[in-house]
Design a protein around this motif. Sequence first.
Motif, PDB file in Angstrom:
ATOM      1  N   CYS A  18       0.825  -1.192   0.000  1.00  0.00           N
ATOM      2  CA  CYS A  18       0.000   0.000   0.000  1.00  0.00           C
ATOM      3  C   CYS A  18       0.873   1.261   0.000  1.00  0.00           C
ATOM      4  CB  CYS A  18      -0.930  -0.004   1.211  1.00  0.00           C
ATOM      5  SG  CYS A  18      -1.967   1.459   1.368  1.00  0.00           S
ATOM      6  N   GLU A 290     -14.520  -2.996  -1.296  1.00  0.00           N
ATOM      7  CA  GLU A 290     -13.541  -1.920  -1.539  1.00  0.00           C
ATOM      8  C   GLU A 290     -12.574  -1.784  -0.374  1.00  0.00           C
ATOM      9  OE1 GLU A 290     -16.954  -1.658  -4.013  1.00  0.00           O
ATOM     10  OE2 GLU A 290     -16.881  -1.533  -1.822  1.00  0.00           O
ATOM     11  N   LEU A 302      -7.319  -4.410   5.533  1.00  0.00           N
ATOM     12  CA  LEU A 302      -6.955  -5.449   4.575  1.00  0.00           C
ATOM     13  C   LEU A 302      -6.002  -6.441   5.223  1.00  0.00           C
ATOM     14  CD1 LEU A 302      -4.245  -3.923   2.194  1.00  0.00           C
ATOM     15  CD2 LEU A 302      -5.022  -2.821   4.276  1.00  0.00           C
ATOM     16  N   CYS A 319     -11.558 -13.691   1.609  1.00  0.00           N
ATOM     17  CA  CYS A 319     -10.211 -14.027   1.159  1.00  0.00           C
ATOM     18  C   CYS A 319      -9.427 -14.686   2.293  1.00  0.00           C
ATOM     19  CB  CYS A 319      -9.468 -12.778   0.698  1.00  0.00           C
ATOM     20  SG  CYS A 319     -10.199 -11.978  -0.747  1.00  0.00           S
ATOM     21  N   HIS A 325      -2.898 -12.807  -1.324  1.00  0.00           N
ATOM     22  CA  HIS A 325      -3.981 -11.819  -1.304  1.00  0.00           C
ATOM     23  C   HIS A 325      -3.504 -10.493  -0.719  1.00  0.00           C
ATOM     24  CE1 HIS A 325      -7.462 -13.977  -2.816  1.00  0.00           C
ATOM     25  NE2 HIS A 325      -7.051 -15.051  -2.157  1.00  0.00           N
ATOM     26  N   ARG A 328      -1.744  -8.150  -3.060  1.00  0.00           N
ATOM     27  CA  ARG A 328      -2.583  -7.547  -4.101  1.00  0.00           C
ATOM     28  C   ARG A 328      -3.631  -6.606  -3.526  1.00  0.00           C
ATOM     29  NH1 ARG A 328      -0.291 -12.021  -5.425  1.00  0.00           N
ATOM     30  NH2 ARG A 328       0.320 -12.456  -7.571  1.00  0.00           N
ATOM     31  N   GLN A 329      -4.007  -6.831  -2.274  1.00  0.00           N
ATOM     32  CA  GLN A 329      -4.947  -5.916  -1.632  1.00  0.00           C
ATOM     33  C   GLN A 329      -4.299  -4.565  -1.329  1.00  0.00           C
ATOM     34  OE1 GLN A 329      -6.226  -8.111   1.797  1.00  0.00           O
ATOM     35  NE2 GLN A 329      -7.507  -9.531   0.620  1.00  0.00           N
ATOM     36  N   GLN A 332      -4.507  -2.073  -4.164  1.00  0.00           N
ATOM     37  CA  GLN A 332      -5.905  -1.715  -4.404  1.00  0.00           C
ATOM     38  C   GLN A 332      -6.400  -0.709  -3.372  1.00  0.00           C
ATOM     39  OE1 GLN A 332      -8.111  -2.984  -7.071  1.00  0.00           O
ATOM     40  NE2 GLN A 332      -8.944  -1.042  -6.331  1.00  0.00           N
ATOM     41  N   ASN A 336      -7.674   3.133  -3.940  1.00  0.00           N
ATOM     42  CA  ASN A 336      -8.961   3.614  -3.435  1.00  0.00           C
ATOM     43  C   ASN A 336      -8.798   4.866  -2.570  1.00  0.00           C
ATOM     44  OD1 ASN A 336     -10.516   1.732  -4.761  1.00  0.00           O
ATOM     45  ND2 ASN A 336     -10.676   0.331  -3.025  1.00  0.00           N
ATOM     46  N   TYR A 349     -12.025  -5.138  -4.654  1.00  0.00           N
ATOM     47  CA  TYR A 349     -10.890  -6.056  -4.809  1.00  0.00           C
ATOM     48  C   TYR A 349     -11.395  -7.366  -5.386  1.00  0.00           C
ATOM     49  CZ  TYR A 349      -7.266  -9.435  -3.609  1.00  0.00           C
ATOM     50  OH  TYR A 349      -6.326 -10.432  -3.673  1.00  0.00           O
ATOM     51  N   ARG A 350     -10.726  -7.808  -6.422  1.00  0.00           N
ATOM     52  CA  ARG A 350     -11.066  -9.086  -7.039  1.00  0.00           C
ATOM     53  C   ARG A 350      -9.767  -9.739  -7.526  1.00  0.00           C
ATOM     54  NH1 ARG A 350     -15.774 -11.070  -9.522  1.00  0.00           N
ATOM     55  NH2 ARG A 350     -16.723  -8.997  -9.324  1.00  0.00           N
ATOM     56  N   HIS A 351      -9.502 -10.940  -7.052  1.00  0.00           N
ATOM     57  CA  HIS A 351      -8.295 -11.647  -7.481  1.00  0.00           C
ATOM     58  C   HIS A 351      -8.524 -13.145  -7.416  1.00  0.00           C
ATOM     59  CE1 HIS A 351      -4.170 -12.993  -7.893  1.00  0.00           C
ATOM     60  NE2 HIS A 351      -4.251 -13.599  -6.716  1.00  0.00           N
TER      61      HIS A 351
END
Length: 454
Positions: A18, A290, A302, A319, A325, A328-329, A332, A336, A349-351
């Motif tokens: 992040c 989100e 997250l 998740c 995860h 990748r979060q 995202q 945001n 979030y979609r993975h």
Amino acid sequence: MTRPRILVVGAGFAGVECVRRLERKLAPDEADVTLVTPFAYQLYLPLLPQVASGVLTPQSIAVSLRRSKRYRTRIIPGGAIGVDLKAKVCVIRTITDQIVNEPYDYIVLAPGSITRTFDIPGLTDNAFGMKTLAEAAYIRDHVISQLDLADASQDPAERAARLQFVVVGGGYAGTETAACLQKLTHAAVKRYPRIDPALIKWHLIDIAPKLMPELGDKLGRSAQKILARRGIDVSLGVSIEKAGPEEVTFTDGRVVPTRTLIWTAGVVASPLIATLGAETIRGRLAVTAEMTLPGQDGVFALGDSAAVPDLAQGDDAICPPTAQHAMRQGPQVADNIIATLRGRPLQPYRHKDLGLVVDLGGTDAVAKPLGIELHGLPAQFAARGYHWAALRTNVAKVRVATNWTLNAIAGDDFVRTGFQARRPAKLKDFEYTDAYLSPEQVRAQVEGTGREQL
């Protein structure tokens, strides 16, 4: 007008990714970014068993947060122990035990997880954990010291006890820890001519009916066969009834004389989450797709401590708490936050899970990348290739690749550093679960001392 203050709690995979995205995408005068972490490095946890076994050096998987030339994040060396969502203040205990209040406009909660323990007599006093770099280094010293002491002992009972090792937890961490450390003792015993190799016994136990069920039945059985071939006793449906300094009692009645109990039986969300007074799902903070906290302005969560909806799975799935995860979060959430600052819509979030890899040391491994089942050398290439690619800096990649190469060619020197020889290093000494405040204490701290800054 002052710049918006973004506070990121935790320097694990989620928090660091992040921060990196925020630094790349935010203009210097667009916002101030602060990171709360006891250590100014990101620990690559999946390779921790290889540090414990001596395949990798500790520095190889501790990736400095200050290497980047564009790094402009302010680091507060400490840990968050409470958050007042109404006042928008995070209470922090620094590494010098000073309590400070840090105000924020946006907060990213990525405090990770702690080792899951149960009310088992003697567990936290006598078991080793496997969540930190210090614990991995200590376990390596401890295991080698057991060989040294067994070799020097004149008492057959003491010698046998020191050469028995128990690992609790049949997930990835426990299985890899048992496999890698067994590899270490198998290689090391050749340098101890007074020790009968048959005396060295490793036990891997888990209350679950299957070993690493996420891998599927076929690969799980394959991993179990590999461990059995090496002489590791795998007991499923079994846990610990009580743990003493010189013996461990299993729930099936067996009593194993041992000086080494390693506990890796899962994780739970950081106790910080309990200070929020917000809704949770199995202990993890309930958030939107989100990764925002419902009903709260500027709060994102997250990683291991957040129950992020898994849109790729559907059916109210969340998740799993994995590095894949979290890595990748993090970006995202950063996107945001930036979208919020610039008045743009947030994205969910979609993975889709890329699969699983388990390194059992040497040429042994099992893996399931993209649903393809692998074992042996192909699985080992997949496992190490994935970990190598996931390391954040080129320096870390070179160090890890060099360590792997040297270990494969020259083996291990079985050096015991002794840095922590006189320090306690059991579960109770690393989790600091008593450091967190209750919601009432957080409010009192915020109202009583004001918004102090470092």
